[in-house]
Design an enzyme around this catalytic site. Structure first.
Site, PDB file in Angstrom:
ATOM      1  N   GLU A  44       0.820  -1.124  -0.062  1.00  0.00           N
ATOM      2  CA  GLU A  44      -0.077  -0.200  -0.013  1.00  0.00           C
ATOM      3  C   GLU A  44       0.882   1.348  -0.032  1.00  0.00           C
ATOM      4  O   GLU A  44       1.974   1.338   0.821  1.00  0.00           O
ATOM      5  CB  GLU A  44      -1.058  -0.139   1.183  1.00  0.00           C
ATOM      6  CG  GLU A  44      -1.590   1.215   1.463  1.00  0.00           C
ATOM      7  CD  GLU A  44      -2.540   1.790   0.444  1.00  0.00           C
ATOM      8  OE1 GLU A  44      -3.100   1.024  -0.295  1.00  0.00           O
ATOM      9  OE2 GLU A  44      -2.441   3.300   0.194  1.00  0.00           O
ATOM     10  N   ASP A  68     -11.146  -0.831  -9.280  1.00  0.00           N
ATOM     11  CA  ASP A  68     -10.667   0.595 -10.271  1.00  0.00           C
ATOM     12  C   ASP A  68      -9.628   0.501 -10.998  1.00  0.00           C
ATOM     13  O   ASP A  68      -9.697   0.915 -12.222  1.00  0.00           O
ATOM     14  CB  ASP A  68     -10.938   1.461  -9.143  1.00  0.00           C
ATOM     15  CG  ASP A  68     -12.340   2.308  -8.859  1.00  0.00           C
ATOM     16  OD1 ASP A  68     -13.172   1.286  -9.017  1.00  0.00           O
ATOM     17  OD2 ASP A  68     -12.320   3.151  -8.125  1.00  0.00           O
ATOM     18  N   TYR A  76     -29.051   9.413   1.388  1.00  0.00           N
ATOM     19  CA  TYR A  76     -29.434   8.228   2.174  1.00  0.00           C
ATOM     20  C   TYR A  76     -28.776   8.006   3.603  1.00  0.00           C
ATOM     21  O   TYR A  76     -27.680   8.666   3.821  1.00  0.00           O
ATOM     22  CB  TYR A  76     -28.914   6.824   1.478  1.00  0.00           C
ATOM     23  CG  TYR A  76     -27.589   6.924   1.040  1.00  0.00           C
ATOM     24  CD1 TYR A  76     -26.590   6.418   1.976  1.00  0.00           C
ATOM     25  CD2 TYR A  76     -26.988   7.139  -0.382  1.00  0.00           C
ATOM     26  CE1 TYR A  76     -25.233   6.390   1.580  1.00  0.00           C
ATOM     27  CE2 TYR A  76     -25.884   6.865  -0.695  1.00  0.00           C
ATOM     28  CZ  TYR A  76     -24.967   6.501   0.059  1.00  0.00           C
ATOM     29  OH  TYR A  76     -23.610   6.423  -0.227  1.00  0.00           O
TER      30      TYR A  76
HETATM   31  C1  LIG Z   1     -18.494   9.378  -4.622  1.00  0.00           C
HETATM   32  C2  LIG Z   1     -18.266   7.845  -4.854  1.00  0.00           C
HETATM   33  C3  LIG Z   1     -19.216   6.746  -4.370  1.00  0.00           C
HETATM   34  C4  LIG Z   1     -19.240   5.569  -4.654  1.00  0.00           C
HETATM   35  N1  LIG Z   1     -20.354   4.933  -4.224  1.00  0.00           N
HETATM   36  C5  LIG Z   1     -20.103   3.398  -4.312  1.00  0.00           C
HETATM   37  C6  LIG Z   1     -21.333   2.723  -3.784  1.00  0.00           C
HETATM   38  O1  LIG Z   1     -22.196   3.342  -3.273  1.00  0.00           O
HETATM   39  N2  LIG Z   1     -21.220   1.508  -3.984  1.00  0.00           N
HETATM   40  C7  LIG Z   1     -20.113   0.985  -4.702  1.00  0.00           C
HETATM   41  O2  LIG Z   1     -19.903  -0.554  -4.806  1.00  0.00           O
HETATM   42  N3  LIG Z   1     -18.920   1.574  -5.004  1.00  0.00           N
HETATM   43  C8  LIG Z   1     -19.029   2.938  -4.845  1.00  0.00           C
HETATM   44  N4  LIG Z   1     -18.046   3.895  -5.261  1.00  0.00           N
HETATM   45  C9  LIG Z   1     -17.100   2.937  -5.906  1.00  0.00           C
HETATM   46  C10 LIG Z   1     -15.802   2.251  -4.969  1.00  0.00           C
HETATM   47  O3  LIG Z   1     -15.670   3.393  -4.082  1.00  0.00           O
HETATM   48  C11 LIG Z   1     -14.699   1.912  -5.845  1.00  0.00           C
HETATM   49  O4  LIG Z   1     -15.125   1.421  -6.926  1.00  0.00           O
HETATM   50  C12 LIG Z   1     -13.814   1.130  -4.911  1.00  0.00           C
HETATM   51  O5  LIG Z   1     -13.268   1.787  -3.860  1.00  0.00           O
HETATM   52  C13 LIG Z   1     -12.807   0.606  -6.000  1.00  0.00           C
HETATM   53  O6  LIG Z   1     -11.639  -0.130  -4.879  1.00  0.00           O
HETATM   54  P1  LIG Z   1     -10.380  -0.453  -5.213  1.00  0.00           P
HETATM   55  O7  LIG Z   1      -9.487  -1.307  -4.068  1.00  0.00           O
HETATM   56  O8  LIG Z   1     -10.401  -1.069  -6.698  1.00  0.00           O
HETATM   57  O9  LIG Z   1      -9.470   0.986  -5.590  1.00  0.00           O
HETATM   58  P2  LIG Z   1      -9.262   1.988  -4.400  1.00  0.00           P
HETATM   59  O10 LIG Z   1     -10.251   2.017  -3.444  1.00  0.00           O
HETATM   60  O11 LIG Z   1      -8.953   3.316  -5.087  1.00  0.00           O
HETATM   61  O12 LIG Z   1      -7.964   1.334  -3.633  1.00  0.00           O
HETATM   62  C14 LIG Z   1      -6.880   1.496  -4.311  1.00  0.00           C
HETATM   63  C15 LIG Z   1      -5.618   1.449  -3.012  1.00  0.00           C
HETATM   64  O13 LIG Z   1      -4.458   1.289  -3.814  1.00  0.00           O
HETATM   65  C16 LIG Z   1      -3.517   2.484  -3.161  1.00  0.00           C
HETATM   66  N5  LIG Z   1      -2.687   2.897  -4.135  1.00  0.00           N
HETATM   67  C17 LIG Z   1      -2.585   3.629  -5.167  1.00  0.00           C
HETATM   68  N6  LIG Z   1      -1.705   3.594  -6.038  1.00  0.00           N
HETATM   69  C18 LIG Z   1      -0.745   2.633  -5.320  1.00  0.00           C
HETATM   70  C19 LIG Z   1       0.746   2.426  -5.860  1.00  0.00           C
HETATM   71  N7  LIG Z   1       1.157   2.930  -6.987  1.00  0.00           N
HETATM   72  N8  LIG Z   1       1.079   1.540  -4.939  1.00  0.00           N
HETATM   73  C20 LIG Z   1       0.570   1.082  -3.929  1.00  0.00           C
HETATM   74  N9  LIG Z   1      -0.556   1.423  -3.691  1.00  0.00           N
HETATM   75  C21 LIG Z   1      -1.465   2.297  -4.315  1.00  0.00           C
HETATM   76  C22 LIG Z   1      -4.434   3.574  -2.637  1.00  0.00           C
HETATM   77  O14 LIG Z   1      -3.873   4.246  -1.690  1.00  0.00           O
HETATM   78  C23 LIG Z   1      -5.589   2.649  -2.349  1.00  0.00           C
HETATM   79  O15 LIG Z   1      -5.527   2.325  -0.787  1.00  0.00           O
HETATM   80  C24 LIG Z   1     -18.146   5.008  -5.083  1.00  0.00           C
HETATM   81  C25 LIG Z   1     -17.200   6.014  -5.604  1.00  0.00           C
HETATM   82  C26 LIG Z   1     -17.019   7.396  -5.598  1.00  0.00           C
HETATM   83  C27 LIG Z   1     -16.105   7.946  -5.911  1.00  0.00           C
END
Ligand SMILES: Cc1cc2nc3c(=O)[nH]c(=O)nc-3n(C[C@H](O)[C@H](O)[C@H](O)COP(=O)(O)OP(=O)(O)OC[C@H]3O[C@@H](n4cnc5c(N)ncnc54)[C@H](O)[C@@H]3O)c2cc1C
Length: 388
Positions: free
Chosen positions: A32, A291, A215
């Protein structure tokens, strides 16, 4: 076969994968970039498909225990204040989809995942470890860290979010797309909301070029507010404080929701970004998840749910090495692309004006509860991993 898995990114997706992979007997190192494993943010909606994935990870019961149950998805005309329709989320919905539709506090969900990872032998969590890229050959893959560190394993999963450094090497498709939409977010204590306006619903107020969703979160102690304006914002930014006056002016078309919008204080704004779906996000021993693989606007409330689905499926295929990564990608690409597309297209339903808005209202109001459930079934009914 035990494999050493390196995960770049300790968000919801990365931690879920670590848990799933460890349950399949792999050793996992999560890298992380931040100094601590932590997740900010307010509410997050979880549809049954997301909770099914958490069930598969052994966290379904704990999630349901911290969740705020939602009784309906309510659709309002934000200009006239008229109630258009409500999709009930009661017994018929829960029976059909096998889990409830809930809201959880993002930090609390993250804490469940983090505690489970900490309690699981075979998972190593390394904070302060930004991944900049990777090197691979026939014998393995090495994650390259800023500052010169290296962490090796058999497979690398980029779960490092929309600005993924791993994706920059795998897909190399540049910066995310600017949506030109600004979202304003705030949280208010529920005691400030007049009792007749309180409900256990996720409510949409739609108007020309904008909409507003609210909500309850934290068991109903707070109301989460999120309002979007299709303003053509030229430059993305994140978390910028904005004045109450600015938010009211930008959302002036939503006069029917003014009574709730005006309760908001301490607003912050984000310009939303996403990416085009891509057919491939795997390169030999390296793949992407959440993401990093398929970032989407949040309008289908599915980003985290899709990341959880990815994690469950991928965890079960890691034992097959690079061939398993290819199978994972093939199983996930159409579904995640469809959710990316619907997330963008939703605003076409939510943002029209005048006669188009009236026609939309009439069409939605004519739908039965079953027809409304049918419309979301392709997203909400998925039970990932059950027929793997
Ligand atoms: C306003 C908003 C509302 C949302 N509402 C919903 C909802 O109601 N329901 C739902 O299902 N989804 C929702 N989402 C989407 C959801 O938040 C994301 O799709 C989800 O958090 C993606 O998870 P992830 O682990 O793929 O990425 P992230 O949550 O972006 O996590 C990525 C991690 O990688 C770390 N990182 C980044 N770059 C590096 C690197 N180079 N090296 C090491 N670590 C790194 C970051 O610090 C972070 O900890 C919402 C998003 C937004 C913006």
């Amino acid at each position: 076969m035990t494999t050493d898995i390196v995960v770049a990114g300790g968000g919801i997706g990365g931690l879920a994968l670590a848990l799933g992979a460890a349950a399949h007997g792999h050793r996992v190192t999560v890298l992380e970039r931040n100094a601590e494993f932590a997740e900010l943010g307010a509410g997050i909606q979880l549809a049954p498909n997301g909770i099914h994935a958490l069930d598969r990870l052994g966290l379904g019961a704990a999630t349901r225990a911290i969740a705020t149950p939602i009784e309906a998805l309510r659709f309002m005309d934000g200009v006239t204040g008229e109630h258009v329709t409500s999709m009930p989320l009661g017994e018929a919905y829960r029976e059909r989809f096998g889990n409830p539709y809930v809201v959880v506090h993002r930090g609390e969900l993250y804490r469940l995942l983090l505690d489970a990872c900490r309690d699981t032998p075979g998972i190593t969590l390394r904070a302060g470890s930004p991944v900049t890229g990777y090197h691979q050959d026939a014998s393995g893959v090495t994650a390259l860290l800023a500052g010169g560190g290296r962490v090796g394993g058999a497979l690398l999963v980029g779960a490092d979010g929309i600005h993924s450094a791993v994706r920059a090497q795998v897909v190399a498709d540049g910066a995310p797309r600017n949506s030109g939409i600004t979202v304003y977010r705030a949280i208010i204590p529920m005691r400030q909301v007049p009792p007749p306006l309180r409900s256990w619903a996720v409510t949409w107020w739609c108007g020309p070029g904008c909409h507003f969703v609210h909500y309850p979160i934290a068991g109903g102690r707070y109301l989460n507010l999120a309002a979007s304006r299709d303003d053509g914002a030229a430059v993305p930014f994140a978390g910028r404080p904005v004045s109450v006056e600015h938010v009211r002016a930008e959302l002036a078309p939503l006069s029917g929701a003014r009574h709730l919008l005006e309760l908001g204080q301490d607003w912050r704004a984000w310009v939303l970004v996403d990416r085009e779906p891509v057919p491939e996000w795997t390169d030999g021993r390296v793949t992407l998840l959440g993401d990093a693989a398929h970032p989407m606007l949040h309008y289908a409330a599915q980003g985290a749910c899709q990341a959880l689905e990815d994690a469950v499926l991928l965890a079960g295929l890691l034992g097959d090495g690079p061939a398993g990564l290819v199978r994972y990608q093939a199983r996930r690409r159409e579904r995640t692309a469809a959710v990316q597309r619907i997330s963008r297209e939703s605003i076409r339903l939510w943002h029209p004006a005048g006669a188009a808005a009236a026609a939309r209202n009439a069409a939605l109001a004519a739908m039965s509860a079953t027809e409304l459930h049918d419309a979301v079934a392709w997203m909400h009914a998925e039970r990932i991993g059950v027929h793997q």
